[in-house]
Design an enzyme around this catalytic site. Structure first.
Site, short mmCIF file in Angstrom:
data_model
loop_
_atom_site.label_atom_id
_atom_site.label_comp_id
_atom_site.label_asym_id
_atom_site.label_seq_id
_atom_site.Cartn_x
_atom_site.Cartn_y
_atom_site.Cartn_z
N HIS A 45 0.86 -1.18 0.00
CA HIS A 45 0.00 0.00 0.00
C HIS A 45 0.89 1.23 0.00
O HIS A 45 1.81 1.32 0.81
CB HIS A 45 -0.90 -0.03 1.23
N ARG A 70 -5.91 10.27 -0.51
CA ARG A 70 -5.48 10.65 -1.86
C ARG A 70 -6.69 10.83 -2.76
O ARG A 70 -6.73 11.72 -3.62
CB ARG A 70 -4.54 9.58 -2.44
#
Lengths: 547, 208, 429
Positions: A312, A332
């Site tokens: 990740h 994000r």
């Protein structure tokens, strides 16, 4: 790893800024080949023993897959036996969903879990769960995004099944009592996942997994499912025709083995993050040590994609005591930039995870990272930028991030967080069909322990969907198989262990490494009789007296 | 701020005197010093509620309850792990509540203790997530389930409030009940329902 | 009171001399009390109210509810408060701890002895509100007290006191909440105010800020029951009652594996073995004494080597235990200490008021671990955990409940560690 700009200096030069230009660089596969940890050649070997002999596998995973059993026939003398229709191994989202469905179908269900019910990666999932519910989205788009993210290398039937199950999974979760973010009209809110063509991730703050798990845990503990907690599975049982017929557990409560005979077994043991492949920190739960893979493999179940893992992009890199902790992709998705030590963006933040992770590794490798000490580098997750654009968003949408910040002494609304890829997900695993059935009759698998659903790279939000969709399917199928069984398994054996041991010896493999691991090496489980269910090293009054 | 961890901190964990670098959490410090620890370890990110500890800080008689994975070690700290989980003692099925009009009555059948709250605030004091637990129990008792549930967004079901309650109320389960009935009876998203309806009629098939 | 016991009392001059004197156990009968010795103490007190506190000091009258705190000191603190303000006296009869059963005898059989003692105390300290704070489960006691207070109020005493001192004393009977914790001073104040008995933090002390903010004195029933006799007979008499340096008498509650359990008023400082083997008739047939739980049972356990200890506050403290309420729970060989301690700790866990999580959760965990070990499920780390809880918990609560629980547990670990170890789960090699 090359040293970057020291943390304090980089932080001093950081300026919050609402908008920054997207870098113009285009990247193809070569970014992955060069920087993604899956491509570290010397860490990939071919398996020599078992049904997947000849297939590539990560070196560390191969060590446990080709390890020796923790038990012998003699260990089982006098162990209590319990019988059930369906045995579920694993108390995370997939295990609970499977157990609930099997129980609803009328089967007697035992759910065994290594630690407590609900101790799993599910509880830590943050970003959300994908399901195509928006009007300009379709299951087809969901399928295609999944396929693309997977680099085409997935089991198409499984992926299609999963995306078709999506909306129903959400309905089921709501009926279990799970909440989702709703808009002013009570409709489900969605956000975009990296590498997707439409906003499709349903979520609850950045606590989606926590909300899901506490609801499922409550549902299970209020049902007639019998829960064996603190009971790691050490081996599966087979019957005389080699079908799966139960499992052996080592109770951490009274240090005895328990044999559970079952007509169907569902393995939902989760992933491998705590093996810290390639030395990476992990976002995984303490119990994620790949036990299910080992158990299934010894019984002869086919596995796939054992060399492919997901890192990740946004694992916390500083401070060290929380290193590896996940920061959701949702941040994000909400528009937070990734910045190198020079304050520049270096990739489209919403590319699939493998690209973004590789780009971060590249920045650090080439000296543009921020040096955090102890040989650790990272890059900035520019959280202040989203706060500048939409004041209050972090408190409202990302309470876990805010809480994490408090624990780090960092206010993510004012200061960027230092991140580095963290070992997040096991893309491969046991091969299953749409009902979660493995290649061994009687053995079903669900959740992260399975392979093929996500191919080479999983999209954000697809794992929570995967575990519930296939967990439920496995539960129904396992109950159905148990019903058609007539009388219970006649004879249970651990003959398959003997065969596997024979193979190991013939291949000149050492029998010194015991598996499954059960716990990460640093927890020193095998050194302490008080936590050791395996009774190998008895020292009364051990208690590590130094004083 | 020095980032390299060199200074060692001395503290006592579960009765063992240990030293560990200052940037370690309680659990990491225990492992660092070479002691096994399996029970009472979970997600290591503060969301599973497994690593509950009692903490007494140097020079203080106060003992607080915290989560060991999030707690940074301090000089002279005395830490004690509370490893055994507390099983819930109530049992209910959402399906047994016939309509949302009945929720409040059912609640008091399932959680008869909730009304007995003596307002000692122990649950609120003990909560490692800073939730106003007592208020949540009060709201739920008055049937304000949605509001009660909202207070518990960050609840990790560590059960500390349950062991802290002298009236044997299980506040975290009260809150979870509140949250569950809110979803079960009141979340009816039209976008989801519409999608399900189309798919029920056989629409939106996936072509592999 | 059975015949045999009263015969015994006659033949043994040390037993039941004062508070439990058979002649004075007249119940709620004002006339019978006055015919006995009633009114003599109060008469003297009214002659010279200022002399009472110095008397209590010279007589070394102590708090007999468990603290052993010098009574005169508390009295003085109240007497020195503004005389214009209301002042409260709470007569503490909340008695709820395992092994203590003395207050109920005093309340039921000698209510006037208490009322007179409390009244003298009020006169000495300028108190105008007396609250008899009684465990609600003791219904017979409450009935007796109601009746006795009524009789007292219709007597000529209230008028005489008012005339002599200007005090118009109000009497009130207030059943407590029945919670063990309600026996704690500040918790009793909360309870009298009609709230849940949560202990308050100190300071402020009750003498400065008690019931509704008024100066408040809290004394145990037994302490107050002594007052009329002390004033009536004088300091010299009182001092001579005790053995060694101790003064007065003490009501001991003997229970457990003895032949004749019961309530015995004996000279303060009577040796434990005298109580057990003489008055208690010795151990049950064939049993040997293993341990004695004293006080709440929130004190250090006494073992056979301490059997000669004189039962007064200082002597018992010298053996690192405490006299407490005077409860002596005798346990014989063959009794599992772990289970016994588990029983007491679960009492404390159930009694913790909840304000301090360290106390509530701490005692809960102690109890959980003890039950694991007591039922053969405990591991070495459970025992380690128990030992460590004894180190980390003391002092963490507002009141002393958690300290008491730790004390009895810690001392059982000290004296009977082998028994704990033998109870651990056997892990085969």
């Amino acid at each position: 790893m090359a040293k970057g700009i020291p943390y304090n200096i980089a932080l001093k030069h950081y300026r919050p800024q609402a908008d920054r230009p997207m870098p113009r660089m285009e990247f193809g596969e070569e970014l992955l080949h060069k920087y993604h940890p899956d491509y570290i050649r010397e860490n990939c070997i071919d398996l020599t023993v078992g049904v997947n002999a000849g297939d590539p596998c990560h070196r560390q995973l191969a060590e446990v897959l080709q390890g020796d059993s923790r038990i012998d026939e003699a260990d089982l003398a006098g162990s209590p036996e319990i019988e059930t229709d369906v045995l579920v191994i694993g108390g995370g989202g997939a295990g609970c969903a499977a157990a609930l469905e099997a129980s609803l179908a009328g089967a007697k269900v035992i759910l065994a879990t290594k630690l407590r019910l609900g101790d799993s990666n599910t509880v830590m999932a943050e970003g959300g769960i994908q399901a195509s519910v928006e009007k300009d989205d379709t299951p087809q788009k969901h399928y295609e995004d999944t396929l693309k993210g997977a680099h085409g290398e997935l089991d198409r039937k499984l992926a299609a099944q999963m995306v078709m199950d999506g909306p129903e999974v959400i309905r089921w979760l709501i009926q279990q009592g799970m909440q989702f973010e709703l808009d002013q009209y009570g409709d489900l809110m969605t956000r975009r996942a990296g590498g997707t063509s439409a906003p499709r991730v349903l979520y609850f703050r950045d606590y989606t997994g926590l909300e899901m798990m506490r609801v499922l845990r409550e549902a299970v503990s209020n049902s007639n499912i019998e829960v064996l907690d603190y009971s790691p599975a050490v081996e599966l049982l087979s019957d005389d025709s080699g079908h799966c017929a139960g499992a052996i557990f080592s109770s951490l409560k009274d240090y005895k083995y328990i044999l559970v005979k079952a007509r169907s077994v569902i393995v939902a043991t989760g992933g491998i993050g705590r093996m810290h492949l390639n030395g990476f920190p992990t976002s995984n739960h303490f119990g994620a040590t790949g036990d299910g893979l080992v158990l299934a493999y010894r019984l002869g179940a086919h596995l796939r994609d054992l060399d492919i893992f997901q890192y990740h992009p946004s694992g916390l890199a500083y401070p060290p005591h929380l290193a590896g902790t996940l920061i959701t992709e949702g941040v994000r998705s909400a528009g937070a930039y990734l910045l190198n030590a020079g304050g520049e963006r270096f990739i489209d933040e919403l590319k699939p995870r493998d690209y973004v992770a590789s780009a971060i590794i590249r920045e650090c490798a080439e000296g543009r990272g921020v040096y955090a000490g102890d040989g650790k580098c990272g890059i900035w997750l520019d959280t202040p930028s989203i706060e500048l654009r939409e004041p209050g968003i972090i408190e409202k949408r990302f309470p876990k991030l805010l809480h994490l910040g408090t624990k780090c002494g960092i206010d993510p609304r004012k200061q960027p967080m230092l991140i580095y890829p963290t070992l997040h997900y096991q893309n491969g695993g046991v091969i299953i069909d749409q009902d979660g059935a493995s290649s061994v009759p009687g053995l079903f698998c669900a959740g992260e322990v399975c392979g093929g659903v996500h191919g080479r790279n999983r999209l954000m939000g697809n794992s929570l969907l995967d575990i519930i969709a296939f967990g439920r399917r496995a539960g129904v199928a396992a109950a159905k198989r148990a019903h058609g069984f007539g009388r219970g398994p006649k004879k249970i054996t651990i003959e398959h262990l003997r065969n596997f041991r024979r193979e190991l010896m013939l291949a000149n493999m050492p029998l010194t490494r015991k598996s499954p691991l059960l716990f990460p090496v640093y927890a020193k489980f095998d050194d302490d009789t008080d936590y050791d269910g395996l009774r190998k090293k008895l020292k009364i009054g051990l208690s590590n007296d130094q004083d | 701020m020095s980032i390299d961890s060199e200074n060692l901190i001395s503290l006592r964990i579960n009765g063992k005197d240990i030293s560990a670098p200052k940037s370690h959490s309680v659990i990491q410090a225990l492992w660092y010093a070479g002691y096994p620890r399996v029970k009472g370890v979970g997600c290591l990110q503060g969301v599973c509620g497994s690593c509950r500890v009692l903490v007494r800080r140097a020079g203080s008689t106060k003992v607080t309850t915290e989560l060991g994975c999030e707690l940074l070690i301090e000089e002279g700290m005395d830490v004690h792990f509370l490893i055994y989980p507390t099983p819930p003692h109530q049992s209910y099925q959402l399906e047994d509540i016939r309509s949302s009009w009945e929720v409040q009555a059912k609640f008091h059948e399932i959680f008869p203790e909730a009304e007995q709250c003596r307002h000692c605030a122990g649950c609120t004091t003990t909560c490692p997530k800073g939730i106003d637990v007592e208020r949540g129990v009060e709201l739920a008792s008055k049937g304000r389930f949605s509001e009660a549930g909202e207070l518990f967004v960050e609840c990790v079901m560590c059960n500390l409030c349950q062991t802290a309650c002298p009236e044997m109320i299980a506040p975290n389960h009260v809150a979870l009940f509140s949250r569950r009935v809110t979803a079960y009876f009141h979340i009816r998203p039209s976008n989801l329902i519409n999608r399900l309806e189309i798919m029920r009629k056989g629409g939106l098939k996936v072509i592999e | 009171m059975t015949k045999t016991k009263s015969t015994k009392a006659k033949t043994d001059p040390s037993l039941n001399q004062v508070l439990l004197n058979p002649a004075g156990r007249v119940g709620a009968d004002y006339k019978a009390w006055m015919d006995y010795v009633g009114g003599q103490g109060l008469e003297k007190a009214l002659e010279d109210p200022k002399a009472i506190i110095p008397m209590a000091k010279e007589a070394d009258l102590r708090g007999l509810g468990g603290s052993g705190f010098p009574t005169w000191f508390k009295w003085n603190a109240i007497a020195n408060q503004d005389p214009e303000r209301d002042k409260y006296l709470i007569c503490n009869g909340n008695e709820d701890e395992p092994g203590t059963f003395k207050d109920r005898v005093l309340l039921k059989e000698c209510p006037h002895q208490l009322i007179e003692g409390a009244t003298i105390t009020a006169v000495a300290c300028g108190i105008n509100k007396i609250v008899f704070y009684i465990n609600p489960h003791l219904t017979a006691c409450i009935d007796a007290m109601r009746k006795a207070v009524e009789q007292w109020q219709t007597s000529d005493w209230p008028a005489r006191i008012a005339e002599k001192t200007g005090l118009r004393i109000e009497y009130r009977i207030q059943p407590s909440s029945g919670h063990y914790i309600g026996g704690e001073e500040t918790a009793a104040i909360e309870s009298v105010e009609g709230k849940f008995p949560f202990p308050r933090g100190k300071p402020p002390y009750p003498s400065d800020f008690g019931v509704h903010g008024y100066p408040t004195l809290i004394n145990n029933m037994e302490t107050l029951s002594n007052v009329s006799h002390l004033v009536r007979n004088g300091v010299e008499w009182f001092r001579n009652l005790g053995l060694g340096n101790a003064t007065g008498t003490k009501i001991y509650c003997l229970s457990g594996d003895v032949l004749k359990p019961g309530v015995f008023e004996l000279p303060m400082g009577t040796p434990l073995n005298d109580l057990v083997y003489n008055y208690g008739g010795g151990m049950l047939v064939g049993k040997k004494l293993k341990a004695v739980f004293t006080g709440g049972p929130s004190n250090t356990i006494l073992t056979p080597k301490d059997i000669d200890v004189p039962m007064d506050f200082e002597s018992v403290a010298a053996r690192r235990s405490a006299l407490g309420t005077g409860a002596m729970i005798v346990v014989s060989q063959g009794t599992g200490i772990v289970k016994k301690v588990a029983e007491y700790i679960s009492f404390f866990a159930a009694s913790s008021c909840g304000q301090c999580p360290s106390c509530k959760t701490g005692t809960y965990y102690m109890s959980l671990l003890l039950n694991r070990i007591g039922t053969g499920q405990g591991t070495r780390s459970d025992l380690d955990s128990l030992i460590n809880l004894c180190k980390i918990l003391p002092g963490s609560g507002r009141c002393h409940l958690v300290n008491g629980a730790v004390k009895v547990l810690d001392s059982s670990l000290y004296h009977f560690m082998n028994e704990y170890e033998q109870s651990l789960l056997k892990v085969e090699g």
